[in-house]
Design a protein around this motif. Structure first.
Motif, PDB file in Angstrom:
ATOM      1  N   UNK A 160       3.111  -3.849   2.948  1.00 16.55           N
ATOM      2  CA  UNK A 160       2.266  -2.952   3.214  1.00 16.55           C
ATOM      3  C   UNK A 160       3.087  -1.602   3.969  1.00 16.55           C
ATOM      4  N   UNK A 161       4.190  -2.115   4.817  1.00 14.62           N
ATOM      5  CA  UNK A 161       4.663  -1.224   5.632  1.00 14.62           C
ATOM      6  C   UNK A 161       5.326  -0.005   4.946  1.00 14.62           C
ATOM      7  N   UNK A 162       6.316  -0.747   3.856  1.00 14.38           N
ATOM      8  CA  UNK A 162       6.878   0.571   3.179  1.00 14.38           C
ATOM      9  C   UNK A 162       5.799   1.257   2.242  1.00 14.38           C
ATOM     10  N   UNK A 163       4.936   0.676   1.762  1.00 10.66           N
ATOM     11  CA  UNK A 163       3.754   1.284   0.850  1.00 10.66           C
ATOM     12  C   UNK A 163       3.245   2.263   1.832  1.00 10.66           C
ATOM     13  N   UNK A 164       2.836   2.084   2.993  1.00  8.98           N
ATOM     14  CA  UNK A 164       2.359   3.061   3.742  1.00  8.98           C
ATOM     15  C   UNK A 164       3.192   4.421   4.153  1.00  8.98           C
ATOM     16  N   UNK A 177       2.751   8.873   4.408  1.00  8.56           N
ATOM     17  CA  UNK A 177       3.718   9.643   5.111  1.00  8.56           C
ATOM     18  C   UNK A 177       4.787  10.481   4.147  1.00  8.56           C
ATOM     19  N   UNK A 178       4.561   9.999   2.842  1.00  4.10           N
ATOM     20  CA  UNK A 178       5.393  10.635   1.548  1.00  4.10           C
ATOM     21  C   UNK A 178       7.036  10.787   2.434  1.00  4.10           C
ATOM     22  N   UNK A 179       7.108   9.426   2.759  1.00  4.01           N
ATOM     23  CA  UNK A 179       8.832   9.147   3.413  1.00  4.01           C
ATOM     24  C   UNK A 179       9.866   9.289   2.407  1.00  4.01           C
TER      25      UNK A 179
END
Length: 158
Positions: free
Chosen positions: A47-51, A56-58
């Motif tokens: 979930x953290x990298x997906x968000x 955030x378009x990181x």
């Protein structure tokens, strides 16, 4: 051709069925708690990298930052966590670790819904999640209920 033994077979030992691990409440509670904990930890890893990517378009480097921050608490606090966890009762430490981790992860969708989700929050959640998971892991092996007498352990493995 089934590899499972026939339930009506006379070759089964009636004492093995009576002493099955599934009949012991402590084992079932421990297994259910660990299953929920592992599921939550596994979901937060995704979930953290997906968000970070979706909301955030990181960039690639920004997606890696929460992972790096999530790996640092065990390096920094493992010895201290072991001492703290060993001086406290097992069950409350494990439950508190899971609840803190769940609250941190649940703050992510709330932050996204209210428009306050940022890389700082993702890194903080990764750090809190790793620290709480470490406190839980310190007590996990010591909290395993004692196996009942007889052949229940062998029955639980199959």
């Amino acid at each position: 051709m089934s590899t499972l033994p026939d339930s009506g077979s006379s070759s089964q030992d009636p004492t093995a069925a009576a002493s099955s691990l599934w009949r012991h409440r402590a084992f079932r509670l421990y297994l259910a708690g660990e299953a929920a904990s592992v599921t939550g930890s596994s979901l937060s890893v995704v979930v953290i990298p997906l968000l970070a990517v979706v909301e955030l378009e990181a960039s690639t480097c920004q997606v890696a930052l929460p992972a790096v921050v999530g790996q640092s608490p065990p390096l920094l606090f493992a010895l201290h966590a072991g001492v703290i966890a060993e001086r406290r009762p097992k069950r409350p430490v494990m439950i508190c670790g899971d609840l803190v981790s769940a609250a941190a992860v649940l703050s992510l969708p709330l932050g996204a819904a209210f428009g306050v989700l940022g890389m700082g929050r993702l890194m903080a959640v990764a750090a809190v999640n790793a620290t709480a998971g470490m406190m839980h892991a310190v007590r996990t092996l010591r909290a395993m209920p004692a196996p009942p007498r007889g052949g229940a352990v062998a029955g639980g493995r199959s």
